[in-house]
Design a protein around this motif. Structure first.
Motif, mmCIF file in Angstrom:
data_model
loop_
_atom_site.group_PDB
_atom_site.id
_atom_site.type_symbol
_atom_site.label_atom_id
_atom_site.label_comp_id
_atom_site.label_asym_id
_atom_site.label_seq_id
_atom_site.Cartn_x
_atom_site.Cartn_y
_atom_site.Cartn_z
ATOM 1 N N GLY A 228 0.801 -1.205 0.000
ATOM 2 C CA GLY A 228 0.000 0.000 0.000
ATOM 3 C C GLY A 228 0.841 1.266 0.000
ATOM 4 O O GLY A 228 1.929 1.316 0.592
ATOM 5 N N ALA A 229 0.321 2.313 -0.640
ATOM 6 C CA ALA A 229 1.023 3.590 -0.675
ATOM 7 C C ALA A 229 1.208 4.143 0.731
ATOM 8 O O ALA A 229 2.235 4.769 1.037
ATOM 9 C CB ALA A 229 0.251 4.577 -1.545
ATOM 10 N N GLY A 230 0.230 3.920 1.598
ATOM 11 C CA GLY A 230 0.353 4.400 2.969
ATOM 12 C C GLY A 230 1.542 3.797 3.682
ATOM 13 O O GLY A 230 2.288 4.495 4.393
ATOM 14 N N LYS A 231 1.752 2.503 3.500
ATOM 15 C CA LYS A 231 2.890 1.833 4.114
ATOM 16 C C LYS A 231 4.204 2.407 3.611
ATOM 17 O O LYS A 231 5.140 2.644 4.393
ATOM 18 C CB LYS A 231 2.836 0.330 3.829
ATOM 19 N N VAL A 232 4.282 2.657 2.318
ATOM 20 C CA VAL A 232 5.499 3.224 1.733
ATOM 21 C C VAL A 232 5.770 4.609 2.315
ATOM 22 O O VAL A 232 6.906 4.939 2.693
ATOM 23 C CB VAL A 232 5.384 3.290 0.202
ATOM 24 N N LEU A 233 4.735 5.430 2.400
ATOM 25 C CA LEU A 233 4.909 6.789 2.907
ATOM 26 C C LEU A 233 5.288 6.797 4.388
ATOM 27 O O LEU A 233 6.050 7.666 4.836
ATOM 28 C CB LEU A 233 3.635 7.598 2.669
#
Length: 380
Positions: A228-233
Motif C-alpha cells: 500500500g502507498a500508505g505503508k510506503v509513505l
C-alpha cells in the motif's frame, strides 16, 4: 457469560477452536440493530448458490451447513411479510453467534472500502489518457499443478511465454509501456491517482462522456505482492502511522506530483478489470461472491478462512463515522481482498461515490467479531 461454551464441544461441530459459542443476548447491540437489509444481502447469496456454490473456508463453516437457511431465505423473498421482525427471527432461528478473536487472542480489526465514481471515456483523448486494462491473454492462473519451481508460491497468476511460465509484468513495467499496443485498454481516466485507488478498491462506477454509466470490476491481477502507498509513505517518514488515510495519501500525492511513480511503483501488484452490468443502482458492484454488494451490510473477509455468505455481527465501539455512534451491525461476507488476512479481519463496504469514500478512507478500528454459525453445525 450465560450459555457460554466452546463451539467445539457441540456434538456435530467441526469448527476451529477459535470460535466461542454465545447466545444472541450476549451480542452487544444485537437487539438495537435493524437487520432486514442484512437479510436481503444474505438472500442474494442464497439465490446465487443455487447455480454455483461457494468454496468452504478452512475454519470449518462448510457451505452445506447453510442449506436450511438458504432454502428459508429464498422462500421468504416471495413472502409479503419479509419485514424487520421476520428477518430477525430468521437469523435467530437458523444461526448461533460465536465470538471469534484475532490470532493473538485480542480484538479484530476493520477498515473500509467503497466504489469510486469518476469520469471516464471509452476512447483516449487529451484529457482521458490513463487506462484501465482488460485481462491479457498471456496472464494465466497458477496452482500446484502448473507452478514452476522457481515461482513464488504466493503467486496465483503468471505470464505464459514460449519457454514456460514466468512472473508477470509488475506495475512499473506496465506503466512504462509493457502492454502498449495490445488493445487491452478497457476505458480511459484523467487521473493516475484515481486509477490507483480504483485498483485498491477493485471496482468503480464510471460516468462516461455520453452521459451513460459503466461499471468495472476486478478480473485478475499480476500476481505480485500488494504494498500500500500508505505503508510506503510511513517507511519514508512522509506520513505518521496514525495520520494515514485515503485522504492524507491523496493530499500527499497532490503536493508531490513528481514523486507519484516513486511511490506507486513500489506496489508491484497490478489489477485488470472487466466491464460488468450496472445492475441495481442502489447497490454496489458485483464482487467476489458474485452478487452485488449492499452498502453498510457487505464485508470483505479472508476467503481462505471464511465461507462467503457467513453473517458476522461486528461491534466497533470507537467507529462512529458510519452510524454516528458505536458501529454495531450485522454484515454478510461477500467479498475478499489481498490485504484482508486473518480470522477477525474485515473490510466494510460503505457504498459508492465521494461521500462513501470519505467515510471508508478513515476507517481503521478495533472490533469484536461474532460469526453467526449455522445451527446444523452445532447440533441446534
Amino acid at each position: 457469560m450465560p450459555g457460554e461454551a466452546s463451539c467445539t464441544a457441540a456434538p456435530f461441530a467441526a469448527l476451529s477452536p477459535g470460535f466461542e459459542r454465545l447466545s444472541f443476548e450476549d451480542v452487544p447491540g444485537w437487539q438495537q440493530d435493524t437487520v432486514v437489509d442484512a437479510f436481503h444481502a444474505f438472500a442474494r447469496s442464497a439465490a446465487h448458490v443455487e447455480t454455483k456454490p461457494y468454496r468452504s473456508g478452512s475454519l470449518g463453516i462448510v457451505l452445506s451447513a447453510f442449506a436450511p437457511a438458504y432454502t428459508a431465505a429464498r422462500a421468504m423473498l416471495d413472502a409479503p411479510d419479509a419485514d424487520e421482525r421476520a428477518a430477525r427471527a430468521f437469523f435467530e432461528d437458523h444461526f448461533i453467534p460465536c465470538r471469534i478473536r484475532s490470532e493473538d487472542g485480542g480484538p479484530g480489526f476493520v477498515t473500509g472500502y467503497y466504489e469510486p465514481e469518476v469520469e471516464a471515456s471509452r476512447v483516449k483523448t487529451g484529457r482521458f489518457h490513463v487506462p484501465l486494462y482488460r485481462r491479457p491473454r498471456d496472464l494465466v492462473d497458477v496452482d500446484d499443478s502448473n507452478r514452476p519451481r522457481d515461482l513464488d508460491p504466493y503467486f496465483a497468476f503468471a505470464r505464459e511465454t514460449d519457454s514456460g511460465l514466468v512472473a508477470y509484468h509488475d506495475r512499473g513495467a506496465i506503466d512504462r509501456g509493457a502492454l502498449t499496443g495490445r488493445g487491452l485498454e478497457l476505458v480511459w481516466l484523467d487521473d493516475r491517482v484515481d486509477a490507483y485507488f480504483i485498483h485498491v478498491q477493485g471496482a468503480a462506477r464510471l460516468r462516461l462522456q455520453d452521459g451513460s454509466v459503466m461499471r468495472v470490476t476486478y478480473a485478475a491481477k499480476s500476481g505480485h505482492y500488494f504494498t500500500g502507498a500508505g505503508k510506503v509513505l510511513i517507511e519514508l517518514g512522509e506520513l505518521s502511522p496514525e495520520a494515514v488515510t485515503m485522504q492524507s495519501i491523496r493530499a500527499w500525492f497532490s503536493e508531490n506530483p513528481d514523486r507519484i511513480d516513486e511511490i506507486l511503483w513500489q506496489n508491484r501488484s497490478f489489477i485488470f478489470f472487466r466491464e460488468t452490468q450496472v445492475g441495481d443502482s442502489e447497490l454496489g458492484p458485483v464482487a467476489a461472491a458474485k452478487v452485488q454488494l449492499t452498502p453498510g451490510r457487505s464485508i470483505a473477509v479472508d476467503r481462505l478462512l471464511h465461507t462467503f455468505g457467513t453473517p458476522f455481527f461486528i461491534d466497533a465501539p470507537d467507529l462512529r463515522a458510519v452510524d454516528g455512534g458505536p458501529l454495531r451491525r450485522l454484515m454478510i461476507a461477500q467479498d475478499t481482498g489481498s490485504a484482508i488476512t486473518g480470522q477477525a479481519r474485515a473490510d466494510l463496504f460503505i457504498g459508492s461515490g465521494f461521500a462513501a469514500g470519505e467515510v471508508a478512507g478513515g476507517i481503521r478500528h478495533k472490533a469484536d467479531f461474532y460469526a453467526l454459525v449455522p445451527r446444523t453445525l452445532l447440533g441446534g
